[in-house]
Design a protein around this motif. Structure first.
Motif, PDB file in Angstrom:
ATOM      1  N   GLY A  24       2.204   6.546   2.200  1.00  0.00           N
ATOM      2  CA  GLY A  24       0.768   6.468   2.013  1.00  0.00           C
ATOM      3  C   GLY A  24       0.324   7.395   0.889  1.00  0.00           C
ATOM      4  N   GLY A  25      -0.558   6.899   0.034  1.00  0.00           N
ATOM      5  CA  GLY A  25      -1.052   7.676  -1.094  1.00  0.00           C
ATOM      6  C   GLY A  25      -0.341   7.378  -2.401  1.00  0.00           C
ATOM      7  N   GLN A  26       0.755   6.620  -2.345  1.00  0.00           N
ATOM      8  CA  GLN A  26       1.448   6.255  -3.580  1.00  0.00           C
ATOM      9  C   GLN A  26       0.769   5.047  -4.223  1.00  0.00           C
ATOM     10  OE1 GLN A  26       5.520   5.733  -1.991  1.00  0.00           O
ATOM     11  NE2 GLN A  26       6.151   7.313  -3.462  1.00  0.00           N
ATOM     12  N   LEU A  27       0.803   4.989  -5.557  1.00  0.00           N
ATOM     13  CA  LEU A  27       0.382   3.782  -6.259  1.00  0.00           C
ATOM     14  C   LEU A  27       1.421   2.706  -6.000  1.00  0.00           C
ATOM     15  CD1 LEU A  27      -0.790   5.190  -9.701  1.00  0.00           C
ATOM     16  CD2 LEU A  27      -2.190   3.905  -8.078  1.00  0.00           C
ATOM     17  N   VAL A  28       0.957   1.491  -5.754  1.00  0.00           N
ATOM     18  CA  VAL A  28       1.856   0.378  -5.473  1.00  0.00           C
ATOM     19  C   VAL A  28       1.542  -0.808  -6.374  1.00  0.00           C
ATOM     20  CG1 VAL A  28       2.310   1.050  -3.080  1.00  0.00           C
ATOM     21  CG2 VAL A  28       0.372  -0.430  -3.592  1.00  0.00           C
ATOM     22  N   THR A  29       2.506  -1.712  -6.456  1.00  0.00           N
ATOM     23  CA  THR A  29       2.371  -2.891  -7.311  1.00  0.00           C
ATOM     24  C   THR A  29       1.924  -4.114  -6.510  1.00  0.00           C
ATOM     25  OG1 THR A  29       4.635  -3.638  -6.958  1.00  0.00           O
ATOM     26  CG2 THR A  29       4.271  -2.047  -8.757  1.00  0.00           C
ATOM     27  N   VAL A  30       1.614  -5.158  -7.232  1.00  0.00           N
ATOM     28  CA  VAL A  30       1.249  -6.441  -6.626  1.00  0.00           C
ATOM     29  C   VAL A  30       2.388  -6.941  -5.737  1.00  0.00           C
ATOM     30  CG1 VAL A  30       0.725  -8.853  -7.154  1.00  0.00           C
ATOM     31  CG2 VAL A  30      -0.306  -7.039  -8.514  1.00  0.00           C
ATOM     32  N   ALA A  31       3.625  -6.640  -6.119  1.00  0.00           N
ATOM     33  CA  ALA A  31       4.800  -7.091  -5.373  1.00  0.00           C
ATOM     34  C   ALA A  31       5.038  -6.299  -4.087  1.00  0.00           C
ATOM     35  CB  ALA A  31       6.041  -7.014  -6.256  1.00  0.00           C
ATOM     36  N   GLY A  32       4.259  -5.243  -3.848  1.00  0.00           N
ATOM     37  CA  GLY A  32       4.430  -4.460  -2.623  1.00  0.00           C
ATOM     38  C   GLY A  32       5.474  -3.375  -2.729  1.00  0.00           C
ATOM     39  N   ALA A  33       5.709  -2.888  -3.946  1.00  0.00           N
ATOM     40  CA  ALA A  33       6.668  -1.814  -4.181  1.00  0.00           C
ATOM     41  C   ALA A  33       5.944  -0.593  -4.743  1.00  0.00           C
ATOM     42  CB  ALA A  33       7.740  -2.279  -5.163  1.00  0.00           C
TER      43      ALA A  33
END
Length: 120
Positions: A24-33
């Motif tokens: 939680g708190g990390q930037l994530v991508t459209v792909a869910g990574a």
């Protein structure tokens, strides 16, 4: 067509399926990574810890708390750094697709958590 309602309101979580372990708190991508350094496919901020294959929320827009990868001055434009963190965006050098937002707080050290006005 009648009344129009958005699917998600700015700042509310969009549901995604994790393709990797995310904190939680990390930037994530459209792909869910977890977003990598210089990501152009970043979507928003993970709302909780999650393992691959599980659903989680991605917070988009508004002001979000993000972890700095190093020193950042308040008012500085930021982009994705490694491990879903943020670092300084270089105007004129970095592609605008990398622009994450504006740091509202200063970070002195790597690991400092700062408020960022999100671009998406």
């Amino acid at each position: 067509m009648g009344d129009w309602r958005p699917k998600f309101k700015p700042g509310q979580a969009i549901t995604r399926s994790a393709t990797a372990t995310i904190t939680g708190g990390q930037l994530v991508t459209v792909a869910g990574a977890v977003a990598a350094a210089d990501s152009v496919t970043w979507l928003g901020v993970a709302d909780k810890d999650v393992t691959s294959g599980n659903q989680f929320g991605v917070l988009c827009g508004g002001v979000q708390y993000l972890t700095a990868a190093g020193a950042i001055s308040a008012g500085t434009s930021v982009k994705c750094a490694a491990n879903g963190q943020v670092t300084t965006f270089v105007d004129g050098t970095d592609a605008m697709l990398r622009f994450v937002g504006i740091a509202l707080d200063a970070a002195t050290n790597a690991g400092d958590v700062i408020a960022v006005r999100m671009a998406r």
